[in-house]
Design an enzyme around this catalytic site. Structure first.
Site, PDB file in Angstrom:
ATOM      1  N   HIS A 161       0.841  -1.199   0.000  1.00  0.00           N
ATOM      2  CA  HIS A 161       0.000   0.000   0.000  1.00  0.00           C
ATOM      3  C   HIS A 161       0.882   1.259   0.000  1.00  0.00           C
ATOM      4  O   HIS A 161       0.602   2.233  -0.702  1.00  0.00           O
ATOM      5  CB  HIS A 161      -0.864   0.055   1.261  1.00  0.00           C
ATOM      6  CG  HIS A 161      -1.836  -1.079   1.419  1.00  0.00           C
ATOM      7  ND1 HIS A 161      -1.731  -2.013   2.426  1.00  0.00           N
ATOM      8  CD2 HIS A 161      -2.940  -1.412   0.708  1.00  0.00           C
ATOM      9  CE1 HIS A 161      -2.737  -2.867   2.333  1.00  0.00           C
ATOM     10  NE2 HIS A 161      -3.480  -2.543   1.307  1.00  0.00           N
TER      11      HIS A 161
ATOM     12  N   SER B 249       0.592  -8.719   1.424  1.00  0.00           N
ATOM     13  CA  SER B 249      -0.864  -8.769   1.437  1.00  0.00           C
ATOM     14  C   SER B 249      -1.342  -8.657   2.876  1.00  0.00           C
ATOM     15  O   SER B 249      -0.700  -9.195   3.792  1.00  0.00           O
ATOM     16  CB  SER B 249      -1.334 -10.109   0.855  1.00  0.00           C
ATOM     17  OG  SER B 249      -2.696 -10.326   1.171  1.00  0.00           O
TER      18      SER B 249
ATOM     19  N   GLY C 282      -2.725  -1.499  -7.313  1.00  0.00           N
ATOM     20  CA  GLY C 282      -1.595  -2.414  -7.375  1.00  0.00           C
ATOM     21  C   GLY C 282      -1.801  -3.499  -8.423  1.00  0.00           C
ATOM     22  O   GLY C 282      -2.898  -4.043  -8.571  1.00  0.00           O
TER      23      GLY C 282
HETATM   24  P1  AMP Z   1      -6.387  -3.856  -0.417  1.00  0.00           P
HETATM   25  O1  AMP Z   1      -6.222  -3.089   0.854  1.00  0.00           O
HETATM   26  O2  AMP Z   1      -5.918  -5.271  -0.332  1.00  0.00           O
HETATM   27  O3  AMP Z   1      -7.755  -3.695  -1.033  1.00  0.00           O
HETATM   28  O4  AMP Z   1      -5.388  -3.181  -1.452  1.00  0.00           O
HETATM   29  C1  AMP Z   1      -5.449  -1.807  -1.746  1.00  0.00           C
HETATM   30  C2  AMP Z   1      -4.582  -1.516  -2.941  1.00  0.00           C
HETATM   31  O5  AMP Z   1      -3.233  -1.885  -2.663  1.00  0.00           O
HETATM   32  C3  AMP Z   1      -5.010  -2.319  -4.186  1.00  0.00           C
HETATM   33  O6  AMP Z   1      -4.894  -1.488  -5.332  1.00  0.00           O
HETATM   34  C4  AMP Z   1      -3.997  -3.432  -4.210  1.00  0.00           C
HETATM   35  O7  AMP Z   1      -3.778  -3.954  -5.496  1.00  0.00           O
HETATM   36  C5  AMP Z   1      -2.763  -2.733  -3.682  1.00  0.00           C
HETATM   37  N1  AMP Z   1      -1.808  -3.708  -3.158  1.00  0.00           N
HETATM   38  C6  AMP Z   1      -2.046  -4.681  -2.241  1.00  0.00           C
HETATM   39  N2  AMP Z   1      -0.942  -5.435  -2.062  1.00  0.00           N
HETATM   40  C7  AMP Z   1       0.002  -4.933  -2.895  1.00  0.00           C
HETATM   41  C8  AMP Z   1       1.367  -5.286  -3.177  1.00  0.00           C
HETATM   42  N3  AMP Z   1       1.974  -6.308  -2.579  1.00  0.00           N
HETATM   43  N4  AMP Z   1       2.028  -4.556  -4.098  1.00  0.00           N
HETATM   44  C9  AMP Z   1       1.413  -3.512  -4.735  1.00  0.00           C
HETATM   45  N5  AMP Z   1       0.162  -3.132  -4.501  1.00  0.00           N
HETATM   46  C10 AMP Z   1      -0.549  -3.819  -3.591  1.00  0.00           C
END
Ligand code: AMP
Length: 292
Positions: free
Chosen positions: A38, A186, A148
């Site tokens: 993030h 993640s 991401g």
């Molecule tokens: P989330 O909180 O899992 O919904 O993720 C929020 C944003 O962060 C989304 O656009 C994800 O694709 C991005 N994201 C999550 N994990 C990663 C990572 N390891 N590398 C790059 N972006 C990420």
């Protein structure tokens, strides 16, 4: 840094920033439990935009009843402290009722591509994603929004939605941020114990195997899938949901990897935790580990 809970307040702040101050707004939507993946998006938003807004909202509409909505990690105090360190200007952390008022009945669906890959394993998931992102875009009115490549299909769908519905927001997609072991960062890695965390390295190891074969000339998608599966199958704690090779833009399933970008993506259970990862073939490692 201001933490905003109300959509009305967020809308009036955004209106003022754009209309009166003429400042560009960069937006990073998240579900919280922030990690360096993030933060890599926030870093880019900070570099590109005058004002950075990060939303923290665990979106019930994208979880099926059997999934982990109630147990999903939530710690707004910790997230807010990290965001302040990263010079974020506004954190939008609405309640479920702020996003979905009583009687809510309007959904956004990107047809077709929502049903492949993650959509096939998680019916309704992407309807929840595109709906909440559409609402958040209407509230925050960002000039740029950062996503991401970790959620490759999500990025494809959001771009499609923005184009089809003429949102005035440019989508920026940034590489998968990985731990030194290769494990993609993640929020769900929080569920893993030490042994499972070690086992989870098979996801990125399998993708590396496929990429190596591709770099050595393998173009047959079935063969690339077999090679990736063989790496995962050696790990007793891992259970494959899917391994797939698709066109990087249309997500159409491929038999052969040719001139266009190809996405190798997989979903694997480590114990009860479902993890996803992917790699893009055919491009000079643009989407590869920027991380540790
Ligand atoms: P989330 O909180 O899992 O919904 O993720 C929020 C944003 O962060 C989304 O656009 C994800 O694709 C991005 N994201 C999550 N994990 C990663 C990572 N390891 N590398 C790059 N972006 C990420």
């Amino acid at each position: 840094m201001e933490i905003i809970n109300r959509r009305k307040r967020m809308m009036s702040v955004a209106r003022k920033l754009r209309r009166e101050e003429n400042r560009t707004i960069g937006f990073v939507p998240t579900m919280g439990a922030l990690h360096e993946g993030h933060l890599s998006l926030i870093h880019e938003a900070r570099a590109m935009c005058d004002v950075v807004v990060v939303s923290v909202f665990v979106n019930p509409a994208q979880f099926s009843p059997a999934e982990d909505f109630s147990s999903y990690p939530r710690d707004l105090a910790r997230d807010a402290a990290l965001l302040a360190e990263y010079n974020v200007d506004y954190v939008f952390a609405p309640t479920v009722e702020e996003i979905y008022p009583p009687g809510f009945s309007t959904y956004v669906t990107v047809e077709g591509v929502s049903d492949e890959l993650e959509g096939a394993s998680r019916p309704g998931h992407f309807r929840g994603v595109t709906t909440v992102v559409a609402i958040l875009f209407n509230v925050v009115k960002p000039d740029f929004a950062f996503f991401g490549q970790k959620d490759a299909q999500q990025a494809v769908l959001i771009k499609r939605m923005v184009r089809d519905l003429a949102f005035n927001t440019e989508i920026v997609v940034l590489p998968v941020f990985r731990e030194a072991s290769g494990l993609a960062m993640s929020s769900r890695n929080n569920y893993l114990n030490d042994e499972q965390r070690r086992a989870a390295v098979v996801l990125s190891a399998a993708l590396s195997k496929a990429r190596e074969a591709y770099e050595e000339g393998e173009r047959n998608a079935t063969r690339l899938i077999e090679l990736a599966r063989s790496v995962i199958e050696k790990e007793p704690l891992a259970r494959i949901d899917y391994v797939s090779v698709n066109d990087g833009e249309t997500l159409e399933r491929l038999d052969k990897v040719e001139d266009r970008l190809a996405l190798v993506s997989l979903a694997v259970f480590i114990g009860k935790t479902r993890l996803i990862d992917n790699v893009v073939l055919g491009e000079a490692r643009k989407y590869d580990a920027a991380g540790a």
